[in-house]
Design a protein around this motif. Structure first.
Motif, mmCIF file in Angstrom:
data_model
loop_
_atom_site.group_PDB
_atom_site.id
_atom_site.type_symbol
_atom_site.label_atom_id
_atom_site.label_comp_id
_atom_site.label_asym_id
_atom_site.label_seq_id
_atom_site.Cartn_x
_atom_site.Cartn_y
_atom_site.Cartn_z
ATOM 1 N N MET A 228 -4.908 -38.435 21.054
ATOM 2 C CA MET A 228 -4.249 -39.101 19.934
ATOM 3 C C MET A 228 -2.741 -39.231 20.204
ATOM 4 S SD MET A 228 -4.989 -40.199 16.756
ATOM 5 C CE MET A 228 -4.095 -40.628 15.256
ATOM 6 N N SER A 229 -2.157 -38.185 20.745
ATOM 7 C CA SER A 229 -0.713 -38.160 20.988
ATOM 8 C C SER A 229 -0.316 -39.149 22.062
ATOM 9 C CB SER A 229 -0.283 -36.760 21.402
ATOM 10 O OG SER A 229 -0.699 -35.811 20.459
ATOM 11 N N GLY A 230 -1.090 -39.180 23.152
ATOM 12 C CA GLY A 230 -0.785 -40.122 24.213
ATOM 13 C C GLY A 230 -0.791 -41.550 23.714
ATOM 14 N N GLY A 231 -1.752 -41.865 22.860
ATOM 15 C CA GLY A 231 -1.785 -43.197 22.285
ATOM 16 C C GLY A 231 -0.592 -43.478 21.395
ATOM 17 N N ILE B 20 -17.704 -33.589 3.125
ATOM 18 C CA ILE B 20 -18.241 -34.552 4.089
ATOM 19 C C ILE B 20 -17.848 -34.157 5.507
ATOM 20 C CG2 ILE B 20 -18.368 -36.518 2.519
ATOM 21 C CD1 ILE B 20 -15.716 -37.498 3.595
ATOM 22 N N PRO B 21 -18.649 -34.517 6.517
ATOM 23 C CA PRO B 21 -18.338 -34.189 7.907
ATOM 24 C C PRO B 21 -17.224 -35.090 8.446
ATOM 25 C CG PRO B 21 -20.334 -35.496 7.797
ATOM 26 C CD PRO B 21 -19.952 -35.192 6.377
ATOM 27 N N PRO B 22 -16.662 -34.772 9.625
ATOM 28 C CA PRO B 22 -15.572 -35.588 10.189
ATOM 29 C C PRO B 22 -15.918 -37.057 10.366
ATOM 30 C CG PRO B 22 -15.693 -33.481 11.330
ATOM 31 C CD PRO B 22 -16.882 -33.540 10.410
ATOM 32 N N SER B 23 -17.188 -37.366 10.695
ATOM 33 C CA SER B 23 -17.545 -38.767 10.896
ATOM 34 C C SER B 23 -17.301 -39.595 9.639
ATOM 35 C CB SER B 23 -19.015 -38.871 11.327
ATOM 36 O OG SER B 23 -19.874 -38.303 10.343
ATOM 37 N N TRP B 24 -17.688 -39.076 8.483
ATOM 38 C CA TRP B 24 -17.456 -39.796 7.236
ATOM 39 C C TRP B 24 -15.987 -39.756 6.827
ATOM 40 C CZ3 TRP B 24 -20.276 -43.319 4.981
ATOM 41 C CH2 TRP B 24 -21.638 -43.359 5.277
ATOM 42 N N GLN B 25 -15.264 -38.720 7.256
ATOM 43 C CA GLN B 25 -13.831 -38.694 6.999
ATOM 44 C C GLN B 25 -13.137 -39.857 7.704
ATOM 45 O OE1 GLN B 25 -12.015 -34.786 7.587
ATOM 46 N NE2 GLN B 25 -13.943 -33.781 7.065
ATOM 47 N N PHE B 26 -13.596 -40.190 8.914
ATOM 48 C CA PHE B 26 -13.027 -41.343 9.623
ATOM 49 C C PHE B 26 -13.331 -42.649 8.886
ATOM 50 C CE2 PHE B 26 -12.826 -38.638 13.544
ATOM 51 C CZ PHE B 26 -11.473 -38.838 13.793
ATOM 52 N N VAL B 27 -14.500 -42.742 8.276
ATOM 53 C CA VAL B 27 -14.818 -43.933 7.492
ATOM 54 C C VAL B 27 -13.830 -44.087 6.341
ATOM 55 C CG1 VAL B 27 -16.532 -45.010 5.984
ATOM 56 C CG2 VAL B 27 -17.268 -43.906 8.109
ATOM 57 N N VAL B 28 -13.558 -42.994 5.649
ATOM 58 C CA VAL B 28 -12.608 -43.029 4.535
ATOM 59 C C VAL B 28 -11.232 -43.481 5.016
ATOM 60 C CG1 VAL B 28 -11.411 -41.626 2.816
ATOM 61 C CG2 VAL B 28 -13.857 -41.282 3.216
ATOM 62 N N MET B 29 -10.762 -42.926 6.149
ATOM 63 C CA MET B 29 -9.443 -43.291 6.665
ATOM 64 C C MET B 29 -9.412 -44.746 7.119
ATOM 65 S SD MET B 29 -7.875 -40.623 5.950
ATOM 66 C CE MET B 29 -6.294 -41.225 6.536
ATOM 67 N N GLY B 30 -10.531 -45.239 7.644
ATOM 68 C CA GLY B 30 -10.577 -46.634 8.047
ATOM 69 C C GLY B 30 -10.437 -47.579 6.863
ATOM 70 N N SER C 109 -10.261 -48.691 14.626
ATOM 71 C CA SER C 109 -10.426 -47.493 15.452
ATOM 72 C C SER C 109 -11.092 -46.373 14.655
ATOM 73 C CB SER C 109 -9.074 -47.025 15.994
ATOM 74 O OG SER C 109 -8.483 -48.003 16.817
ATOM 75 N N CYS C 110 -10.657 -46.188 13.410
ATOM 76 C CA CYS C 110 -11.245 -45.131 12.587
ATOM 77 C C CYS C 110 -12.721 -45.403 12.308
ATOM 78 C CB CYS C 110 -10.474 -45.007 11.274
ATOM 79 S SG CYS C 110 -8.863 -44.233 11.424
ATOM 80 N N LEU C 111 -13.046 -46.640 11.997
ATOM 81 C CA LEU C 111 -14.440 -46.968 11.726
ATOM 82 C C LEU C 111 -15.296 -46.760 12.971
ATOM 83 C CD1 LEU C 111 -13.931 -50.187 9.547
ATOM 84 C CD2 LEU C 111 -14.568 -47.891 8.768
ATOM 85 N N ALA C 112 -14.750 -47.092 14.153
ATOM 86 C CA ALA C 112 -15.491 -46.881 15.393
ATOM 87 C C ALA C 112 -15.648 -45.393 15.703
ATOM 88 C CB ALA C 112 -14.788 -47.592 16.546
ATOM 89 N N PHE D 122 -1.662 -40.624 7.055
ATOM 90 C CA PHE D 122 -2.709 -40.823 8.053
ATOM 91 C C PHE D 122 -2.594 -39.782 9.166
ATOM 92 C CE2 PHE D 122 -4.147 -42.663 12.061
ATOM 93 C CZ PHE D 122 -5.404 -43.154 11.746
ATOM 94 N N GLY D 123 -1.366 -39.609 9.683
ATOM 95 C CA GLY D 123 -1.171 -38.655 10.776
ATOM 96 C C GLY D 123 -1.485 -37.223 10.371
ATOM 97 N N GLY D 124 -1.048 -36.830 9.171
ATOM 98 C CA GLY D 124 -1.328 -35.479 8.700
ATOM 99 C C GLY D 124 -2.799 -35.235 8.487
ATOM 100 N N THR D 125 -3.490 -36.229 7.937
ATOM 101 C CA THR D 125 -4.926 -36.084 7.696
ATOM 102 C C THR D 125 -5.698 -35.984 9.004
ATOM 103 O OG1 THR D 125 -4.733 -37.346 5.631
ATOM 104 C CG2 THR D 125 -6.933 -37.101 6.574
ATOM 105 N N VAL D 126 -5.413 -36.863 9.947
ATOM 106 C CA VAL D 126 -6.135 -36.859 11.218
ATOM 107 C C VAL D 126 -5.820 -35.598 12.022
ATOM 108 C CG1 VAL D 126 -6.454 -38.075 13.413
ATOM 109 C CG2 VAL D 126 -6.304 -39.371 11.278
ATOM 110 N N MET D 127 -4.581 -35.105 11.944
ATOM 111 C CA MET D 127 -4.244 -33.868 12.640
ATOM 112 C C MET D 127 -5.080 -32.703 12.121
ATOM 113 S SD MET D 127 -2.413 -30.784 12.353
ATOM 114 C CE MET D 127 -1.159 -31.005 11.102
ATOM 115 N N LEU D 128 -5.208 -32.594 10.814
ATOM 116 C CA LEU D 128 -6.043 -31.540 10.239
ATOM 117 C C LEU D 128 -7.522 -31.753 10.572
ATOM 118 C CD1 LEU D 128 -4.304 -31.209 6.756
ATOM 119 C CD2 LEU D 128 -4.256 -29.533 8.606
ATOM 120 N N MET D 129 -7.933 -33.007 10.677
ATOM 121 C CA MET D 129 -9.306 -33.290 11.085
ATOM 122 C C MET D 129 -9.568 -32.812 12.504
ATOM 123 S SD MET D 129 -9.690 -37.102 9.373
ATOM 124 C CE MET D 129 -11.112 -37.542 10.362
ATOM 125 N N THR D 130 -8.586 -32.985 13.408
ATOM 126 C CA THR D 130 -8.778 -32.510 14.788
ATOM 127 C C THR D 130 -8.885 -30.986 14.832
ATOM 128 O OG1 THR D 130 -6.385 -32.469 15.219
ATOM 129 C CG2 THR D 130 -7.565 -34.493 15.764
#
Length: 447
Positions: free
Chosen positions: A308-311, A416-426, A342-345, A275-283
């Protein structure tokens, strides 16, 4: 200072000074490792623009040694004094940073990448020893707290390394002293730095990468010295060396897989790193899209990663406090559920809105809540004489999933764009949360 090898002492005599020294050493190693990686990524963008996709090969380089040498480094940690291994790796880090600095000063990108490969090997050898020595120092009853602190210090260092380097690279690269950071923090804050570090009109990516590398090198020296003050504990593994250590990965994984406690907890830990590696590359992808691959890439990427890091750091502190007396698996379940939500939102709001930043922080908090109890549970349930071996097997799973994250996000980026990538991760996070929930019920929720 010389310490005689000894066995772990009673729980009520925890050498907390040694523990906090270990936290400092492993945090500094994580910081320099991630800092070195994230010096090369903006350098690639500076050299090649949006075609500078060094984040993908570098992401693969950092995990490949864990995959290739996992059984061997696990055997090293069980067979030899963990403190000695930590000391040797601290000295090797100095050599690596020196070679990388010289390559960057010489405008040799291939040489810098080669030295980064050595750094990845150093991190592979370092990991089982720095994790395995924690229980020797603090004992079982403090593992929830201690493991959470060690993991969050490492993650915090990784995040500060990647975010700080992005900011620093942008600051050193920008040709004038009238930057966004000057407006944010005030001209007086940067007056001394500008006079010493940033000659007027300088806009050199090689300089922006090499100077931080030199600072990392200098900081590594006192930390390496402090490693020689760690207590030395007698190793509990006595298996002799054999060449099969270089190819017995499946046997090592089989031993871990037969233990249900280790198997399920490692599945959760591995998913955290996926999850962390995927979201980091997404950022990084989002930063390129927002900045157009220009000079603002580092600044935009730093802002996204900072939320993301602060959280993640805040969530790690909360999880450590919740688990300070017991390893509470219910915390992982709650964290996984929040991670999915959070990912879905995130998929529904603009990448540049304040709500998006807040949701990134929420995702970081929930991911850390998910990780800490699982990691403490895994380390506590591994047998003492096999702990390094099991940690190395866990590292192998983490790194295979980390490597999978590189290819997975690259494939998503193409279609797919980042928005749909978040759906997949959710959706994936929701599935993993259900698995941990079932395991938590079987374990009684509190372990």
């Amino acid at each position: 200072m010389k310490h005689d090898s000894h066995t772990p002492g009673p729980v009520d005599k925890v050498p907390w000074g040694a523990f906090w020294r270990l936290v400092l050493i492993q945090a500094q190693n994580s910081f320099n490792e991630k800092g070195a990686q994230f010096l090369l990524i903006p350098l690639g963008v500076w050299l090649y623009g949006t075609r500078g996709d060094l984040e993908y090969p570098l992401g693969a380089i950092i995990v490949l040694p864990f995959i290739l040498f996992s059984p061997f480094v696990g055997w090293l940690s069980d067979r030899f004094c963990k403190a000695r291994i930590i000391q040797f790796m601290a000295l090797l880090q100095i050599c690596v940073l020196g070679g990388m600095y010289w390559s960057l000063r010489s405008h040799n990108l291939n040489g810098a990448i080669l030295w980064f490969c050595v750094f990845a090997l150093q991190a592979t050898i370092f990991s089982p020893s720095k994790k395995g020595i924690v229980k020797d120092i603090v004992g079982t009853s403090r593992m929830g707290f201690a493991s959470g602190i060690v993991e969050m210090a490492s993650i915090l260092s990784l995040l500060i390394g990647q975010i700080g380097v992005f900011v620093w690279f942008r600051y050193l690269l920008e040709p004038s002293t009238d930057t966004v950071w000057h407006h944010l923090l005030g001209e007086g804050f940067f007056q001394w730095f500008d006079a010493w570090l940033k000659p007027s009109g300088l806009s050199d990516g090689w300089y922006a990468a090499s100077f931080p590398c030199l600072v990392f090198l200098l900081l590594a020296i006192p930390v390496a010295i402090s490693s020689f003050y760690l207590p030395r504990y007698a190793p509990e593994g006595f298996r002799p060396f054999s060449w099969s250590l270089f190819y017995e990965h499946f046997h090592q994984l089989s031993k871990m897989w037969k233990n249900r406690n280790l198997r399920v907890s490692e599945m959760g830990i591995g998913y955290f790193w996926f999850f962390g590696g995927t979201v980091m590359l997404m950022t990084i992808q989002m930063a390129k899209e927002i900045s157009g691959g220009g000079d603002d890439f580092s600044s935009v990427g730093a802002v996204l990663m900072a939320w993301m890091s602060g959280g993640t750091v805040l969530g790690g502190i909360l999880a450590s406090l919740m688990c300070r007396h017991h390893i509470r698996m219910k915390v992982s379940v709650a964290g996984g559920a929040l991670m999915a939500l959070s990912c879905l939102a995130l998929s529904t709001v603009s990448m540049t809105s304040s709500v998006f930043y807040a949701l990134l922080m929420a995702a970081g908090i929930s991911a850390a809540l998910f990780l800490v109890p699982l990691n403490a549970f895994f380390q506590d349930r591994a047998d003492n004489d096999k702990r390094g071996d099991m940690i190395a097997a866990g590292n192998l799973v983490d790194c295979v999933l980390g490597l999978a994250a590189v290819g997975f996000q690259y494939a998503m980026m193409l279609v797919i764009p980042p928005s749909w990538q978040f759906v997949v991760m959710g959706v994936l996070s929701l599935c993993m949360t259900w698995l941990i929930f079932r395991f938590s019920r079987a374990a009684g929720g509190v372990v």
